[in-house]
Design an enzyme around this catalytic site. Structure first.
Site, mmCIF file in Angstrom:
data_model
loop_
_atom_site.group_PDB
_atom_site.id
_atom_site.type_symbol
_atom_site.label_atom_id
_atom_site.label_comp_id
_atom_site.label_asym_id
_atom_site.label_seq_id
_atom_site.Cartn_x
_atom_site.Cartn_y
_atom_site.Cartn_z
ATOM 1 N N GLY A 45 32.944 30.868 40.463
ATOM 2 C CA GLY A 45 32.433 31.668 39.424
ATOM 3 C C GLY A 45 33.906 32.475 39.325
ATOM 4 O O GLY A 45 34.566 32.833 40.138
ATOM 5 N N GLN A 50 38.798 39.563 36.306
ATOM 6 C CA GLN A 50 39.625 39.029 37.520
ATOM 7 C C GLN A 50 41.039 38.436 36.923
ATOM 8 O O GLN A 50 41.806 38.365 37.639
ATOM 9 C CB GLN A 50 38.874 38.177 38.101
ATOM 10 C CG GLN A 50 37.758 38.386 38.996
ATOM 11 C CD GLN A 50 36.978 37.319 39.644
ATOM 12 O OE1 GLN A 50 36.000 36.623 38.993
ATOM 13 N NE2 GLN A 50 37.371 37.255 41.018
ATOM 14 N N CYS A 90 35.021 36.023 47.416
ATOM 15 C CA CYS A 90 35.472 36.523 46.149
ATOM 16 C C CYS A 90 36.884 36.081 45.867
ATOM 17 O O CYS A 90 37.847 36.332 46.776
ATOM 18 C CB CYS A 90 35.208 37.610 45.666
ATOM 19 S SG CYS A 90 35.716 38.312 44.065
ATOM 20 N N LEU A 91 37.278 35.279 44.605
ATOM 21 C CA LEU A 91 38.756 35.057 44.575
ATOM 22 C C LEU A 91 39.581 36.217 44.565
ATOM 23 O O LEU A 91 40.807 36.183 44.588
ATOM 24 C CB LEU A 91 38.966 34.023 43.204
ATOM 25 C CG LEU A 91 38.000 32.789 43.137
ATOM 26 C CD1 LEU A 91 38.345 32.285 41.827
ATOM 27 C CD2 LEU A 91 38.752 31.738 44.349
ATOM 28 N N HIS A 132 26.941 38.522 41.004
ATOM 29 C CA HIS A 132 28.350 38.864 41.437
ATOM 30 C C HIS A 132 29.231 38.924 40.401
ATOM 31 O O HIS A 132 30.198 39.971 40.287
ATOM 32 C CB HIS A 132 28.865 37.574 42.492
ATOM 33 C CG HIS A 132 30.010 37.652 42.992
ATOM 34 N ND1 HIS A 132 30.380 37.771 44.368
ATOM 35 C CD2 HIS A 132 31.343 37.770 42.281
ATOM 36 C CE1 HIS A 132 31.891 38.052 44.384
ATOM 37 N NE2 HIS A 132 32.486 37.877 43.259
ATOM 38 N N GLU A 133 29.169 37.886 39.299
ATOM 39 C CA GLU A 133 30.126 37.949 38.340
ATOM 40 C C GLU A 133 29.904 39.186 37.087
ATOM 41 O O GLU A 133 30.614 39.744 36.595
ATOM 42 C CB GLU A 133 30.267 36.781 37.481
ATOM 43 C CG GLU A 133 30.361 35.383 38.223
ATOM 44 C CD GLU A 133 31.674 35.455 39.245
ATOM 45 O OE1 GLU A 133 32.769 36.453 38.687
ATOM 46 O OE2 GLU A 133 31.698 34.715 40.169
ATOM 47 N N HIS A 136 31.320 42.383 38.186
ATOM 48 C CA HIS A 136 32.844 42.273 37.874
ATOM 49 C C HIS A 136 32.910 42.926 36.600
ATOM 50 O O HIS A 136 33.983 43.705 36.555
ATOM 51 C CB HIS A 136 33.540 40.902 38.038
ATOM 52 C CG HIS A 136 33.787 40.328 39.144
ATOM 53 N ND1 HIS A 136 34.989 40.983 40.023
ATOM 54 C CD2 HIS A 136 33.658 38.960 40.035
ATOM 55 C CE1 HIS A 136 35.003 40.407 41.396
ATOM 56 N NE2 HIS A 136 34.569 39.240 41.207
HETATM 57 NI NI NI Z 1 34.207 37.698 42.472
#
Ligand code: NI
Length: 165
Positions: A45, A50, A90-91, A132-133, A136
């Site tokens: 995701g 991000q 998370c990235l 989660h997204e 963000h």
């Molecule tokens: Ni994330």
């Protein structure tokens, strides 16, 4: 085009994304770039926040073969049912995994790349990923759900390992 991903504790991850109102070529290009960036990372995701684009766009693909892309524009979670807890990463917070509490199932209203509305039911991993997204897009990171003690340890670790801030 693969875009650079912002890393915690970069302040730009705290910006609140704005709704997409015009569905033009620039949005299609951005969505394509987001999928390319997510697949290359690799991740399941990615939120526009991000990659420092503060628009309410998320891309997701939880399939093993990475062939089930889902794009949600202006997503709104309209129902939250049950509770679940699972390990998340998370990235934007590399090399860090922690157990996070989420709703088990959700209903989401969103738009596709053409600006058409659709509704979606999600449970388990897909539900967790959407929550989660969407966080963000609101400037919230999964580590914000942790205790202050764990957050303190994370900040020390991030500084020690000399990651770009
Ligand atoms: Ni994330």
């Amino acid at each position: 085009m693969i875009l650079p991903i912002l890393h915690y504790p970069d302040k730009r991850l705290r910006k609140i994304a704005e709704e997409v109102e015009v569905f033009d070529d620039s949005i299609s290009v951005l969505v394509d770039d987001m999928f390319e960036t997510m697949y290359q990372a690799p991740g399941i995701g990615l939120a526009a926040t991000q990659i420092n684009q503060h628009k309410r766009i998320i891309v997701i693909d939880i399939s093993e073969q990475q062939n089930e892309p889902i794009c949600l524009i202006n997503p709104v979670i309209t129902e939250k049912i049950g509770k679940t807890e699972s390990e998340e990463g998370c990235l934007s917070v590399p090399d860090y995994v922690e157990s996070i509490k989420r709703f088990e199932s959700i209903k989401v209203d969103a738009m596709n790349q053409k600006g058409e509305n659709f509704e979606m039911d999600a449970s388990d991993l897909l539900s967790i990923c959407i929550q989660h997204e969407v966080d963000h897009l609101n400037g919230i990171l999964f580590v914000d759900h942790l205790s202050k003690l764990k957050q303190g340890r994370l900040i020390k670790k991030t500084k020690k390992s000399g990651k770009e801030l």
